[in-house]
Design a protein around this motif. Structure first.
Motif, short mmCIF file in Angstrom:
data_model
loop_
_atom_site.label_atom_id
_atom_site.label_comp_id
_atom_site.label_asym_id
_atom_site.label_seq_id
_atom_site.Cartn_x
_atom_site.Cartn_y
_atom_site.Cartn_z
N ARG A 285 -59.59 -3.76 105.64
CA ARG A 285 -58.69 -3.74 104.47
C ARG A 285 -58.74 -5.03 103.68
O ARG A 285 -58.55 -5.02 102.46
CB ARG A 285 -57.25 -3.49 104.94
CG ARG A 285 -57.06 -2.27 105.85
CD ARG A 285 -57.45 -0.97 105.17
NE ARG A 285 -57.19 0.19 106.05
CZ ARG A 285 -57.42 1.44 105.71
NH1 ARG A 285 -57.94 1.72 104.53
NH2 ARG A 285 -57.16 2.43 106.55
N ASP A 286 -58.96 -6.17 104.34
CA ASP A 286 -58.94 -7.45 103.62
C ASP A 286 -59.61 -8.51 104.50
O ASP A 286 -59.68 -8.37 105.73
CB ASP A 286 -57.50 -7.86 103.30
CG ASP A 286 -57.41 -9.04 102.33
OD1 ASP A 286 -58.34 -9.22 101.52
OD2 ASP A 286 -56.41 -9.78 102.39
N VAL A 287 -60.08 -9.57 103.85
CA VAL A 287 -60.69 -10.70 104.54
C VAL A 287 -60.13 -11.98 103.92
O VAL A 287 -60.00 -12.08 102.69
CB VAL A 287 -62.23 -10.70 104.41
CG1 VAL A 287 -62.83 -11.92 105.12
CG2 VAL A 287 -62.82 -9.43 105.00
N ALA A 288 -59.77 -12.95 104.76
CA ALA A 288 -59.28 -14.24 104.28
C ALA A 288 -59.89 -15.36 105.12
O ALA A 288 -60.25 -15.16 106.28
CB ALA A 288 -57.75 -14.30 104.35
N PHE A 289 -60.00 -16.54 104.53
CA PHE A 289 -60.50 -17.72 105.24
C PHE A 289 -59.42 -18.19 106.21
O PHE A 289 -58.23 -18.15 105.91
CB PHE A 289 -60.83 -18.83 104.24
CG PHE A 289 -61.80 -19.84 104.78
CD1 PHE A 289 -63.15 -19.76 104.45
CD2 PHE A 289 -61.39 -20.87 105.61
CE1 PHE A 289 -64.06 -20.68 104.95
CE2 PHE A 289 -62.28 -21.79 106.12
CZ PHE A 289 -63.63 -21.70 105.78
N LYS A 290 -59.84 -18.65 107.38
CA LYS A 290 -58.90 -19.19 108.36
C LYS A 290 -59.45 -20.48 108.95
O LYS A 290 -60.54 -20.49 109.52
CB LYS A 290 -58.63 -18.19 109.49
CG LYS A 290 -57.51 -18.61 110.43
CD LYS A 290 -57.23 -17.53 111.47
CE LYS A 290 -55.96 -17.83 112.25
NZ LYS A 290 -56.02 -19.08 113.00
N VAL A 291 -58.74 -21.57 108.78
CA VAL A 291 -59.14 -22.86 109.34
C VAL A 291 -58.75 -22.89 110.81
O VAL A 291 -57.58 -22.66 111.16
CB VAL A 291 -58.48 -24.03 108.59
CG1 VAL A 291 -58.84 -25.36 109.23
CG2 VAL A 291 -58.89 -24.00 107.12
N VAL A 292 -59.72 -23.14 111.69
CA VAL A 292 -59.45 -23.13 113.13
C VAL A 292 -60.02 -24.37 113.79
O VAL A 292 -60.99 -24.97 113.32
CB VAL A 292 -60.06 -21.88 113.81
CG1 VAL A 292 -59.42 -20.62 113.29
CG2 VAL A 292 -61.57 -21.84 113.62
N GLY A 293 -59.40 -24.75 114.92
CA GLY A 293 -59.92 -25.81 115.76
C GLY A 293 -60.11 -27.13 115.06
O GLY A 293 -59.39 -27.48 114.12
N ILE A 294 -61.11 -27.88 115.52
CA ILE A 294 -61.45 -29.18 114.94
C ILE A 294 -62.95 -29.24 114.67
O ILE A 294 -63.37 -29.49 113.55
CB ILE A 294 -61.02 -30.33 115.88
CG1 ILE A 294 -59.49 -30.32 116.05
CG2 ILE A 294 -61.47 -31.68 115.30
CD1 ILE A 294 -58.97 -31.37 116.99
N GLY A 295 -63.75 -28.97 115.70
CA GLY A 295 -65.19 -28.98 115.51
C GLY A 295 -65.68 -27.93 114.54
O GLY A 295 -66.73 -28.09 113.91
N SER A 296 -64.92 -26.84 114.39
CA SER A 296 -65.33 -25.75 113.51
C SER A 296 -64.89 -25.94 112.06
O SER A 296 -65.33 -25.19 111.18
CB SER A 296 -64.76 -24.41 114.01
OG SER A 296 -65.24 -24.10 115.29
N VAL A 297 -64.01 -26.90 111.81
CA VAL A 297 -63.48 -27.06 110.45
C VAL A 297 -64.61 -27.41 109.48
O VAL A 297 -65.39 -28.33 109.73
CB VAL A 297 -62.39 -28.15 110.41
CG1 VAL A 297 -61.91 -28.37 108.98
CG2 VAL A 297 -61.21 -27.74 111.30
N GLY A 298 -64.67 -26.68 108.40
CA GLY A 298 -65.71 -26.90 107.41
C GLY A 298 -66.83 -25.87 107.48
O GLY A 298 -67.61 -25.74 106.55
N ARG A 299 -66.90 -25.15 108.58
CA ARG A 299 -67.83 -24.03 108.68
C ARG A 299 -67.10 -22.75 108.30
O ARG A 299 -65.87 -22.69 108.37
CB ARG A 299 -68.41 -23.95 110.09
CG ARG A 299 -69.35 -25.13 110.36
CD ARG A 299 -69.95 -25.11 111.71
NE ARG A 299 -70.90 -26.22 111.85
CZ ARG A 299 -71.27 -26.74 113.00
NH1 ARG A 299 -70.80 -26.24 114.12
NH2 ARG A 299 -72.13 -27.74 113.04
#
Length: 454
Positions: A285-299
């Motif tokens: 139905r929908d897709v949104a960006f989600k900021v997670v963790g620390i090492g993954s931030v920016g990917r």
């Protein structure tokens, strides 16, 4: 990657592991000496170019909080540091980012509540078992000092507890028949029953019950926008939530979200027929960006909201998969056969006692980015692990050590590893010494980041 031999007895393999101590004695693991010209901040900066520029400052903001958050975001630094360290020469499927915060509670495909490693972004086969164990021990020390102000002696005790539990459980696994070892897991009910404080135990049990009641994360962030929640599921949209969940980057760009959506459209192709049929009962139905963790931030990391026509929700997380920082640590003679999302999925299936029902891969037809997909973590269940770690840090360090041993035994030769570790505490103390020394280095690296950004 299964390294145990079917043609040598358990006793023979124990003896072979014991013989490896002559080449790499236990005390070789204790020292930590930075390489000449070591530049940890330059290592961090190398990956900035492959991250979304708008989000890179958030990564560093999280890493500045304390030495433990720095360590969490610095898997590449520690991988580079361990490249020249002592190795036993016993390969396993490595987690790659094996810090104490990457263990958690979740629901298995069979509906059981499980405790296991839950982050595999850096997983890779053919890596010496000591790499994961040293990162775990170092994280125990750094976390204890940064979050609870533990002194060095207390931190050493916690590190020893984790390594000792790993060693003891590896011996237990080595004594099992292969199928029994493969089926073994951590009994969470037993672990919860060991919590001494009655109020803490009740709180953990309450969160477990709540987490199971909302297995699809309906009551957590992200959530369906209340403005459309009462309407038909076809109109549902994920609610934006500050700097954590959003449909456009701060500069207004929505390309990463569109790219993740395009990959999710292809994701079911990676699933087995029965799981593909399950996903087909829901519509994206929908897709949104989600900021997670620390090492993954920016990917690129996003969440897809799925729902059936009756309004049953399902949240799936899609994360960009890059080359593992563990690549330089692969032992000679071992080949990396999978890349991208396939690498992550294969590693998770090997190491976890029971992997995510929705675990799969995807590749964007537009950008070519590789992704892996899994069910979004249930934060109520994540809270359980955090409470258990606060209530009994020594017991929790041991729980993580046992869990890591079980994960390693699924790919490595448990008997050879047990033979190398021995039955005394010499190896435990050597790794604890390394952990203390590396914790001091991490504190210095964190200070260098603060000074740079001052």
């Amino acid at each position: 990657m299964i390294t145990a031999s079917a043609d040598r007895t358990r006793r023979e393999r124990l003896a072979e592991g014991e013989a490896l101590r002559e080449e790499t004695p236990w005390d070789f693991h204790a020292p930590w000496r930075p390489a000449p010209g070591r530049d940890p901040l330059a290592i961090l900066a190398e990956s900035d170019a492959e991250r979304l520029p708008d989000l890179v400052p958030r990564r560093y903001k999280k890493m500045r909080r304390n030495a433990f958050t720095f360590l969490r975001g610095a898997a590449a630094i520690m991988a580079a540091d361990l490249a020249g360290s002592a190795m036993a020469g016993l390969p396993v499927q490595a987690c790659g980012d094996c810090h104490i915060g990457n263990f958690g509670v979740f629901v298995s495909p069979e509906g059981r509540v499980a405790f296991d490693i839950n982050d595999f972004d850096e997983t890779l086969p053919g890596v010496d078992f000591t790499v994961d164990l040293k990162r775990l021990a170092a994280s125990v020390v750094v976390e204890a000092m940064a979050e609870t102000d533990a002194d060095a002696e207390r931190a050493r005790e916690l590190a020893i507890a984790g390594v000792e539990a790993y060693r003891a459980h590896m011996h237990a696994l080595a004594a099992m028949e292969p199928l029994a070892g493969w089926r073994s897991g951590i009994d969470l009910d037993e672990e919860v029953a060991r919590i001494d404080d009655h109020r803490s135990r009740e709180e953990v049990e309450s969160d477990l019950e709540a987490g199971l009641a909302h297995e699809t994360v309906e009551a957590d962030v992200p959530e369906v926008d209340p403005a459309v929640r009462e309407g038909p599921p076809a109109s549902w949209r994920i609610a934006d939530y500050g700097r954590k969940v959003f449909h456009r980057l701060p500069d207004g760009d929505d390309e990463p979200v569109r790219d993740a959506a395009a990959a999710l459209a292809r994701y079911p192709e990676s699933l087995s027929p029965e799981r593909r049929g399950l996903v087909a009962r829901y519509a994206l139905r929908d897709v949104a960006f989600k900021v997670v963790g620390i090492g993954s931030v920016g990917r690129v990391c996003a969440v897809g909201l799925y729902a059936d026509a009756d309004g049953a929700p399902l949240f799936l997380q899609i994360k960009e998969a890059r080359e593992s920082v563990m690549a330089p640590l692969v032992l000679p003679g071992h080949r990396i056969s999978a890349s991208g999302g396939e690498r992550v999925v294969e590693g998770q299936r090997i190491m976890q006692a029971a992997s995510d029902l929705f675990l799969g891969t995807a590749r964007s037809p537009a950008s070519g980015r590789a992704y892996y997909v899994r069910q979004l973590k249930n934060h109520k269940l994540s809270d359980v692990a955090e409470m258990m770690s606060r209530d009994g840090p020594k017991r929790y360090a041991a729980l993580c050590g046992r869990t890591l041993a079980r994960a390693h035994a699924r790919s490595g030769d448990a008997a050879m590893i047990a033979g190398y570790l021995g039955t005394g505490d010499g190896f435990d103390r050597a790794v604890a010494e390394f952990a203390l020394a590396y914790a001091a280095q991490t504190q210095a690296d964190h200070a260098a980041l603060l000074e740079r950004d001052a």
